[in-house]
Design a protein around this motif. Structure first.
Motif, PDB file in Angstrom:
ATOM      1  N   THR A  20      43.805  18.942  44.681  1.00 31.68           N
ATOM      2  CA  THR A  20      42.371  19.198  44.654  1.00 31.68           C
ATOM      3  C   THR A  20      42.059  20.672  44.419  1.00 31.68           C
ATOM      4  O   THR A  20      41.097  21.009  43.730  1.00 31.68           O
ATOM      5  CB  THR A  20      41.731  18.720  45.972  1.00 31.68           C
ATOM      6  OG1 THR A  20      41.942  17.320  46.097  1.00 31.68           O
ATOM      7  CG2 THR A  20      40.246  18.998  46.004  1.00 31.68           C
ATOM      8  N   LEU A  21      42.858  21.565  45.000  1.00 37.96           N
ATOM      9  CA  LEU A  21      42.667  22.995  44.764  1.00 37.96           C
ATOM     10  C   LEU A  21      42.748  23.314  43.274  1.00 37.96           C
ATOM     11  O   LEU A  21      41.904  24.034  42.727  1.00 37.96           O
ATOM     12  CB  LEU A  21      43.733  23.805  45.514  1.00 37.96           C
ATOM     13  CG  LEU A  21      43.457  24.164  46.974  1.00 37.96           C
ATOM     14  CD1 LEU A  21      44.697  24.806  47.582  1.00 37.96           C
ATOM     15  CD2 LEU A  21      42.264  25.095  47.092  1.00 37.96           C
ATOM     16  N   THR A  22      43.767  22.765  42.600  1.00 33.46           N
ATOM     17  CA  THR A  22      43.921  23.044  41.168  1.00 33.46           C
ATOM     18  C   THR A  22      42.814  22.391  40.359  1.00 33.46           C
ATOM     19  O   THR A  22      42.339  22.960  39.373  1.00 33.46           O
ATOM     20  CB  THR A  22      45.280  22.554  40.645  1.00 33.46           C
ATOM     21  OG1 THR A  22      45.351  21.120  40.689  1.00 33.46           O
ATOM     22  CG2 THR A  22      46.424  23.137  41.457  1.00 33.46           C
ATOM     23  N   ASP A  23      42.361  21.208  40.777  1.00 32.35           N
ATOM     24  CA  ASP A  23      41.325  20.503  40.029  1.00 32.35           C
ATOM     25  C   ASP A  23      39.995  21.247  40.089  1.00 32.35           C
ATOM     26  O   ASP A  23      39.311  21.415  39.074  1.00 32.35           O
ATOM     27  CB  ASP A  23      41.165  19.089  40.597  1.00 32.35           C
ATOM     28  CG  ASP A  23      40.258  18.207  39.744  1.00 32.35           C
ATOM     29  OD1 ASP A  23      40.540  18.065  38.533  1.00 32.35           O
ATOM     30  OD2 ASP A  23      39.266  17.692  40.277  1.00 32.35           O
ATOM     31  N   GLY A  24      39.632  21.729  41.278  1.00 27.06           N
ATOM     32  CA  GLY A  24      38.391  22.482  41.409  1.00 27.06           C
ATOM     33  C   GLY A  24      38.443  23.807  40.673  1.00 27.06           C
ATOM     34  O   GLY A  24      37.485  24.201  39.991  1.00 27.06           O
ATOM     35  N   ALA A  25      39.579  24.501  40.788  1.00 20.92           N
ATOM     36  CA  ALA A  25      39.720  25.791  40.112  1.00 20.92           C
ATOM     37  C   ALA A  25      39.680  25.625  38.598  1.00 20.92           C
ATOM     38  O   ALA A  25      39.056  26.425  37.882  1.00 20.92           O
ATOM     39  CB  ALA A  25      41.031  26.458  40.535  1.00 20.92           C
ATOM     40  N   LYS A 160      38.166  21.382  47.373  1.00 23.06           N
ATOM     41  CA  LYS A 160      37.675  21.494  46.003  1.00 23.06           C
ATOM     42  C   LYS A 160      36.715  22.682  45.901  1.00 23.06           C
ATOM     43  O   LYS A 160      36.702  23.408  44.902  1.00 23.06           O
ATOM     44  CB  LYS A 160      36.960  20.207  45.578  1.00 23.06           C
ATOM     45  CG  LYS A 160      36.609  20.176  44.093  1.00 23.06           C
ATOM     46  CD  LYS A 160      36.126  18.806  43.664  1.00 23.06           C
ATOM     47  CE  LYS A 160      35.892  18.766  42.165  1.00 23.06           C
ATOM     48  NZ  LYS A 160      35.485  17.411  41.695  1.00 23.06           N
ATOM     49  N   GLY A 163      38.653  25.619  45.675  1.00 20.12           N
ATOM     50  CA  GLY A 163      39.148  25.678  44.305  1.00 20.12           C
ATOM     51  C   GLY A 163      38.131  26.275  43.348  1.00 20.12           C
ATOM     52  O   GLY A 163      38.493  27.052  42.454  1.00 20.12           O
ATOM     53  N   LEU A 166      38.294  29.864  43.968  1.00 18.39           N
ATOM     54  CA  LEU A 166      39.573  30.336  43.457  1.00 18.39           C
ATOM     55  C   LEU A 166      39.532  30.482  41.939  1.00 18.39           C
ATOM     56  O   LEU A 166      40.050  31.465  41.382  1.00 18.39           O
ATOM     57  CB  LEU A 166      40.683  29.358  43.865  1.00 18.39           C
ATOM     58  CG  LEU A 166      42.112  29.677  43.415  1.00 18.39           C
ATOM     59  CD1 LEU A 166      42.608  30.956  44.080  1.00 18.39           C
ATOM     60  CD2 LEU A 166      43.044  28.512  43.741  1.00 18.39           C
ATOM     61  N   GLY A 167      38.904  29.511  41.256  1.00 23.33           N
ATOM     62  CA  GLY A 167      38.802  29.577  39.802  1.00 23.33           C
ATOM     63  C   GLY A 167      38.047  30.808  39.339  1.00 23.33           C
ATOM     64  O   GLY A 167      38.459  31.508  38.405  1.00 23.33           O
ATOM     65  N   MET A 183      48.686  28.133  38.897  1.00 22.06           N
ATOM     66  CA  MET A 183      48.334  26.861  39.542  1.00 22.06           C
ATOM     67  C   MET A 183      49.390  25.791  39.267  1.00 22.06           C
ATOM     68  O   MET A 183      49.699  24.970  40.131  1.00 22.06           O
ATOM     69  CB  MET A 183      46.953  26.399  39.078  1.00 22.06           C
ATOM     70  CG  MET A 183      45.829  27.273  39.584  1.00 22.06           C
ATOM     71  SD  MET A 183      44.194  26.538  39.381  1.00 22.06           S
ATOM     72  CE  MET A 183      44.081  26.413  37.611  1.00 22.06           C
ATOM     73  N   GLY A 262      31.511  26.921  45.447  1.00 21.57           N
ATOM     74  CA  GLY A 262      32.623  26.620  46.339  1.00 21.57           C
ATOM     75  C   GLY A 262      32.167  26.429  47.775  1.00 21.57           C
ATOM     76  O   GLY A 262      32.585  25.480  48.445  1.00 21.57           O
TER      77      GLY A 262
END
Length: 421
Positions: A20-25, A160, A163, A166-167, A183, A262
């Motif tokens: 989820t972290l990578t998906d949101g970022a 998310k 993320g 983070l993005g 990521m 976020g």
């Protein structure tokens, strides 16, 4: 080593969190990077077209694959495909022709969309299979299911939101290409955790035929239709229109927008995770049913309309958006959390991945329609404020359609049985 149900739940949840972290970022990276390159909101929306379209197909067929071969396989496939999608984006450059960039990123986003929905379907379905059975106390079992679903869903959305932030930070600090590479490396570590999961999670004793792809449950079908409109209503103004409005109309920079969105998703996730406790505070001692979905949908339908009216009357746009978004987030989170519980309550552990796959197919279809409308309707508004108002009115209409759909929801199976007894 035989893992306990709680240990299995912990591993599935940890992998889901990392994903989820990578998906949101990635969502924020793509929106901001291509907006920075001069792409229109409609062109940016098209970058997510395959992401959402393949999510529809993935949920439909992913449920069948999970029922046939086990949820561990679909979880693995989802995580590895996301790593592939991130690696594909490393060489993307501003010097590429626009058409090549759009097509290439759409393909990478298609893989990411497949990955996201395989991962989500696996994680959500696995809960039904690992929640301890309580045959002597059906209501206690349902409360446990509601609690575990709320924690998984709420924590996922909170992360998310992290993320999103983070993005925005990664784009500012290291640039688009380095961000996706970092990521991919982090998600590869999370994948290693899942190697110890048993292969039989979610696998049906008898392999289902392809006719089982479509749910035969009236409750699942009606709830899926309500879910389609609900998530279309969110994404029609949240995915493309809102970030672009904040940058074009309010003059916010990328990390501020990423941080703001976020924080919203983090708060939304906390409300989702705390939904069972919030219901108890309001004196609701039993698990939710159809009436709860109907109440929260009806309440939600008014909020986008009120934000649109505030913008139309030239109220402070920053205040209108932040206050309205906070109210929308709380009510939407309660609705979504109850939805996520009810889809599992309507199904049995044997066919859980099939029904959850069908349900999230409707969810992905709603996101697909909402994403396209977000870019197209915003452009029709001519100005950033006019485009935002138009998206909000469409959002209000879609929530109203979700409420109308929910009026046809049947009673939950356990409650029907209890009433007959």
């Amino acid at each position: 080593m035989k893992l306990s149900p709680l240990q299995q739940y912990g591993i599935v949840t940890a992998n889901y969190w990392a994903f989820t972290l990578t998906d949101g970022a990635l969502r924020m990276l793509v929106v901001f990077h291509f907006h920075q390159l001069g792409y229109s909101t409609l062109e940016i929306a098209f970058l997510f077209l395959f992401y959402e379209f393949f999510g529809v197909l993935t949920n439909l067929y992913g449920g069948w694959i999970g029922a046939s071969y086990g949820l561990r396989l679909t979880l693995w496939a989802g995580t590895l495909l996301q790593i592939l999608a991130l690696v594909m984006l490393i060489p993307v450059a501003a010097s590429w022709p626009k058409l090549l960039s759009v097509i290439y990123v759409m393909v990478a986003q298609a893989i990411s969309g497949i990955a996201k929905d395989l991962n989500k379907m696996s994680a959500k379905s696995a809960i039904k299979t690992v929640v301890p059975k309580t045959p002597d106390n059906e209501q206690q079992g349902q409360k446990q299911l509601f609690q575990w679903v709320a924690i998984l869903t709420g924590s996922k959305n909170a992360l998310k939101g992290v993320g999103f932030f983070l993005g925005g930070v990664l784009l500012t600090a290291v640039g688009f290409n380095s961000a996706v590479g970092l990521m991919a490396a982090g998600l590869a570590l999370a994948f290693a955790l899942t190697l110890v999961l048993p292969g039989e999670i979610g696998r049906m004793k008898q392999k289902p035929g392809f006719s089982a792809l479509f749910s035969k449950s009236r409750g699942i079908n009606v709830l899926s239709l309500a879910r389609f409109f609900l998530f279309g209503a969110r994404d029609v103004w949240f995915v493309v229109a809102l970030p672009v409005f904040l940058e074009a109309s309010l003059g916010w920079n990328f990390w501020e927008i990423g941080g703001f969105l976020g924080l919203w998703v983090i708060g939304y996730g906390f409300v989702q995770g705390g939904a069972p406790s919030l219901r108890r505070l309001w004196g609701q001692s039993t698990t939710p049913g159809a009436s709860a979905v109907q109440f929260w949908s009806a309440l939600l339908s008014a909020i986008p309309a009120l934000i649109a009216i505030a913008l139309w009357r030239n109220s402070d746009p920053g205040l209108a958006i932040t206050a309205g978004l906070a109210a929308f987030g709380v009510v939407f989170a309660m609705n979504s959390s109850i939805h996520s519980y009810m889809v599992l309550a309507y199904t049995d552990a044997e066919s859980v991945s099939l029904n959850v796959g069908f349900y999230y197919m409707a969810n992905a279809a709603g996101r697909l329609v909402g994403t396209l409308l977000s870019g197209a309707v915003f452009m029709l508004g001519r100005t950033a404020s006019g485009g935002m108002q138009a998206c909000l009115w469409v959002s209000s209409l879609m929530v109203l359609l979700s409420w109308l759909s929910s009026l046809k929801l049947p009673a939950l199976p356990s409650r029907t049985a209890a009433a007959q007894a």
